[in-house]
Motif scaffolding. Structure first.
Motif, PDB file in Angstrom:
ATOM      1  N   LEU A   8       6.847  64.217  22.585  1.00 55.88           N
ATOM      2  CA  LEU A   8       7.867  63.169  22.455  1.00 55.88           C
ATOM      3  C   LEU A   8       7.913  62.623  21.030  1.00 55.88           C
ATOM      4  CD1 LEU A   8       7.436  61.119  25.761  1.00 55.88           C
ATOM      5  CD2 LEU A   8       9.397  62.496  25.088  1.00 55.88           C
ATOM      6  N   ILE A   9       6.729  62.442  20.446  1.00 56.40           N
ATOM      7  CA  ILE A   9       6.670  61.902  19.085  1.00 56.40           C
ATOM      8  C   ILE A   9       7.218  62.914  18.075  1.00 56.40           C
ATOM      9  CG2 ILE A   9       4.985  61.376  17.250  1.00 56.40           C
ATOM     10  CD1 ILE A   9       3.625  59.522  19.227  1.00 56.40           C
ATOM     11  N   ALA A  10       6.953  64.195  18.314  1.00 49.55           N
ATOM     12  CA  ALA A  10       7.499  65.224  17.419  1.00 49.55           C
ATOM     13  C   ALA A  10       9.030  65.199  17.451  1.00 49.55           C
ATOM     14  CB  ALA A  10       6.979  66.599  17.829  1.00 49.55           C
ATOM     15  N   LEU A  11       9.601  65.087  18.672  1.00 51.96           N
ATOM     16  CA  LEU A  11      11.062  65.054  18.808  1.00 51.96           C
ATOM     17  C   LEU A  11      11.641  63.778  18.186  1.00 51.96           C
ATOM     18  CD1 LEU A  11      11.341  66.424  22.446  1.00 51.96           C
ATOM     19  CD2 LEU A  11      12.114  67.569  20.363  1.00 51.96           C
ATOM     20  N   LEU A  12      10.924  62.665  18.407  1.00 49.66           N
ATOM     21  CA  LEU A  12      11.325  61.376  17.835  1.00 49.66           C
ATOM     22  C   LEU A  12      11.398  61.494  16.316  1.00 49.66           C
ATOM     23  CD1 LEU A  12      11.657  58.605  19.334  1.00 49.66           C
ATOM     24  CD2 LEU A  12       9.357  58.051  18.577  1.00 49.66           C
ATOM     25  N   ALA A  13      10.351  62.101  15.735  1.00 47.10           N
ATOM     26  CA  ALA A  13      10.280  62.246  14.278  1.00 47.10           C
ATOM     27  C   ALA A  13      11.393  63.160  13.766  1.00 47.10           C
ATOM     28  CB  ALA A  13       8.915  62.799  13.863  1.00 47.10           C
ATOM     29  N   ALA A  14      11.620  64.271  14.463  1.00 47.11           N
ATOM     30  CA  ALA A  14      12.669  65.201  14.036  1.00 47.11           C
ATOM     31  C   ALA A  14      14.038  64.517  14.077  1.00 47.11           C
ATOM     32  CB  ALA A  14      12.659  66.439  14.920  1.00 47.11           C
ATOM     33  N   GLY A  15      14.268  63.742  15.152  1.00 48.31           N
ATOM     34  CA  GLY A  15      15.531  63.013  15.280  1.00 48.31           C
ATOM     35  C   GLY A  15      15.712  62.000  14.166  1.00 48.31           C
ATOM     36  N   MET A  16      14.625  61.285  13.841  1.00 46.64           N
ATOM     37  CA  MET A  16      14.708  60.288  12.771  1.00 46.64           C
ATOM     38  C   MET A  16      14.948  60.949  11.417  1.00 46.64           C
ATOM     39  SD  MET A  16      11.741  57.565  13.699  1.00 46.64           S
ATOM     40  CE  MET A  16      12.058  56.181  14.802  1.00 46.64           C
ATOM     41  N   ALA A  17      14.333  62.113  11.203  1.00 46.09           N
ATOM     42  CA  ALA A  17      14.524  62.835   9.941  1.00 46.09           C
ATOM     43  C   ALA A  17      15.991  63.245   9.799  1.00 46.09           C
ATOM     44  CB  ALA A  17      13.613  64.051   9.886  1.00 46.09           C
ATOM     45  N   ALA A  18      16.573  63.736  10.905  1.00 47.96           N
ATOM     46  CA  ALA A  18      17.977  64.140  10.869  1.00 47.96           C
ATOM     47  C   ALA A  18      18.882  62.934  10.620  1.00 47.96           C
ATOM     48  CB  ALA A  18      18.355  64.820  12.185  1.00 47.96           C
ATOM     49  N   GLN A  19      18.483  61.788  11.180  1.00 47.93           N
ATOM     50  CA  GLN A  19      19.256  60.558  10.989  1.00 47.93           C
ATOM     51  C   GLN A  19      19.175  60.095   9.534  1.00 47.93           C
ATOM     52  OE1 GLN A  19      17.928  57.829  14.035  1.00 47.93           O
ATOM     53  NE2 GLN A  19      19.635  56.478  13.516  1.00 47.93           N
ATOM     54  N   ALA A  20      17.992  60.263   8.941  1.00 46.06           N
ATOM     55  CA  ALA A  20      17.821  59.898   7.526  1.00 46.06           C
ATOM     56  C   ALA A  20      18.757  60.751   6.669  1.00 46.06           C
ATOM     57  CB  ALA A  20      16.370  60.095   7.092  1.00 46.06           C
ATOM     58  N   VAL A  21      18.867  62.029   7.030  1.00 49.18           N
ATOM     59  CA  VAL A  21      19.784  62.923   6.311  1.00 49.18           C
ATOM     60  C   VAL A  21      21.219  62.406   6.440  1.00 49.18           C
ATOM     61  CG1 VAL A  21      20.830  65.219   6.345  1.00 49.18           C
ATOM     62  CG2 VAL A  21      18.356  64.977   6.508  1.00 49.18           C
ATOM     63  N   HIS A  22      21.562  61.986   7.654  1.00 44.81           N
ATOM     64  CA  HIS A  22      22.903  61.447   7.872  1.00 44.81           C
ATOM     65  C   HIS A  22      23.193  60.289   6.924  1.00 44.81           C
ATOM     66  CE1 HIS A  22      26.344  59.519   9.750  1.00 44.81           C
ATOM     67  NE2 HIS A  22      25.625  58.411   9.839  1.00 44.81           N
ATOM     68  N   PHE A  23      22.222  59.375   6.781  1.00 45.39           N
ATOM     69  CA  PHE A  23      22.438  58.222   5.905  1.00 45.39           C
ATOM     70  C   PHE A  23      22.526  58.649   4.437  1.00 45.39           C
ATOM     71  CE2 PHE A  23      20.790  55.710   9.559  1.00 45.39           C
ATOM     72  CZ  PHE A  23      21.901  54.886   9.689  1.00 45.39           C
ATOM     73  N   LEU A  24      21.719  59.629   4.038  1.00 46.48           N
ATOM     74  CA  LEU A  24      21.789  60.111   2.653  1.00 46.48           C
ATOM     75  C   LEU A  24      23.127  60.788   2.393  1.00 46.48           C
ATOM     76  CD1 LEU A  24      18.173  61.497   2.073  1.00 46.48           C
ATOM     77  CD2 LEU A  24      19.175  59.404   1.166  1.00 46.48           C
ATOM     78  N   GLN A  25      23.652  61.467   3.414  1.00 44.70           N
ATOM     79  CA  GLN A  25      24.963  62.106   3.268  1.00 44.70           C
ATOM     80  C   GLN A  25      26.063  61.048   3.231  1.00 44.70           C
ATOM     81  OE1 GLN A  25      24.706  65.130   6.429  1.00 44.70           O
ATOM     82  NE2 GLN A  25      24.460  66.699   4.863  1.00 44.70           N
ATOM     83  N   ALA A  26      25.901  60.005   4.068  1.00 44.74           N
ATOM     84  CA  ALA A  26      26.902  58.930   4.088  1.00 44.74           C
ATOM     85  C   ALA A  26      26.909  58.181   2.763  1.00 44.74           C
ATOM     86  CB  ALA A  26      26.617  57.972   5.240  1.00 44.74           C
ATOM     87  N   ALA A  27      25.745  58.117   2.109  1.00 39.13           N
ATOM     88  CA  ALA A  27      25.657  57.417   0.827  1.00 39.13           C
ATOM     89  C   ALA A  27      26.202  58.286  -0.301  1.00 39.13           C
ATOM     90  CB  ALA A  27      24.207  57.037   0.538  1.00 39.13           C
ATOM     91  N   GLY A  28      26.498  59.534  -0.003  1.00 44.31           N
ATOM     92  CA  GLY A  28      27.037  60.430  -1.018  1.00 44.31           C
ATOM     93  C   GLY A  28      25.976  60.982  -1.946  1.00 44.31           C
TER      94      GLY A  28
END
Lengths: 273, 106
Positions: free
Chosen positions: A185-205
């Protein structure tokens, strides 16, 4: 009142699921209640601070401050979760074996608990700041305060109840398997958060590579539905992921897997005992 | 924290090919003005959203994959990737009943 209830409930369960998993993942480690409570307390304080400085944060870095702050705290959480899982790979077996005994070395438990305190802090701060801003908005609008309070409290109680439910659900798992389950569960949680961080970096341009959307499953399960939100928190589900999000998601899982293997290999004596 | 962010920015570079076209939106009385925004398809866009209300609003769009808090009396810059022609709905999460809008890309 219903608006307040729904929004508070939604944010509380998002943070609550993380807290539930962390609590289950630290079963048998002395002092965990204190560490988790400390994380929640820090998170509530952090939420207030983020809400107060929302304007300044938003305008920082050419208007990308909010996205960058989110990306940074998510990356910190991913590192903490990885750290925890690696530590558990080394010590989880002993803890599971001694779960019913008292007196496991507290100093041994210190490392991963700092990491998980950070994770709880980040989760509560991110979701909490939205609650603070929303409730502040209602106060400014001059809506009936008692209705707001009732809604908010009901939302909080319902969210907390669901958190408790997820925790007790996880603790029903036999001690032998619990750390395998919470580790996954923690591995999936971490992977999801990493992907979300990418989303924010992409949103920031800031990150512009691999920005193409790989698929669109919003017709099947939308991010904004309750189930979509829950899966978003738990396994990082998103209905329109970019290529880079997918790459980072899989890379996080792979990295965690390799590190855990290495951690286990380093302790042949312990795992043989 | 600040240094870390600057380092991060420097590391990744602020590469943004092409100039984004700018558009403005205003939030007033928990409504978007204009509620329908015409934008060119296939262009990177910058959306300046000004919140004239005293209360904060969260600009949210599942279609555009955007989530951004805009405090009362402030404005925010939102980047939108080049869009295919079509309708993209957005809303204010804190006032979903009234704050609704759509971006039409042609």
């Amino acid at each position: 009142m219903l608006g307040a209830l729904v929004i508070v409930f939604r944010e509380v369960i998002e943070a609550g699921l993380v807290v539930g998993i962390v609590l289950a993942a630290t079963r048998g480690i002395p002092g965990r209640g204190w560490w988790v409570s400390f994380g929640i307390l820090l998170g509530v304080l952090g939420a207030g601070i983020v809400a107060i400085f929302a304007g300044a944060i938003s305008n920082a870095f050419a208007g990308s401050g909010q996205e960058l702050l989110n990306a940074v705290v998510l990356i910190v959480a991913v590192i903490s979760l990885t750290w925890h899982n690696v530590w558990m790979a080394e010590h989880g077996r002993e803890i599971a074996a001694e779960m019913r005994k008292v007196g496991i070395d507290v100093s041994e438990g210190r490392k991963p608990l700092t990491a998980l305190t950070i994770v709880v802090f980040v989760a509560v701060m991110r979701e909490g700041s939205e609650i603070v801003l929303f409730l502040y908005g209602i106060v400014v609008a001059g809506t009936d305060m008692s209705a707001l309070l009732t809604g908010g409290i009901l939302g909080l109680v319902a969210g907390a109840a669901l958190t408790a439910l997820s925790y007790y659900g996880l603790t029903a798992i036999p001690a032998r398997y619990i750390f395998s389950v919470t580790g996954a569960l923690i591995a999936l949680l971490a992977a999801g958060m990493a992907a979300q961080a990418v989303h924010f970096l992409q949103a920031a341009g800031i990150v512009t590579t691999l920005g193409t959307k790989v698929w669109d499953s919003s017709w099947l399960l939308s991010d904004s539905s309750i189930l979509g939100r829950l899966l978003h928190v738990l396994v990082g589900y998103t209905d329109r992921p970019t290529a880079l999000q997918l790459v980072v998601y899989l890379a996080t899982l792979a990295t965690m897997f390799v590190l855990i293997r290495l951690a286990r290999a380093e302790w042949p004596v312990r795992s043989a005992s | 924290m600040r240094l870390l962010l600057i380092a991060l920015l420097a590391l990744l570079g602020m590469a943004s090919p092409g100039r984004a076209e700018e558009f403005s939106l205003t939030i007033k009385d928990h409504r978007f003005e204009p509620a329908e925004l015409q934008v060119p398809a296939g262009h990177a866009l910058t959306l300046n959203v000004t919140n004239q209300d005293a209360s904060p609003e969260e600009f949210e769009s599942n279609d555009l994959d955007i989530e951004k808090v805009i405090p009362g009396g402030q404005s925010a810059v939102i980047r939108v990737e080049p869009l295919d022609a079509g309708r993209y709905e957005f809303y204010g999460e804190y006032h979903e009943d009234s704050a609704k809008g759509v971006m039409v890309a042609k």
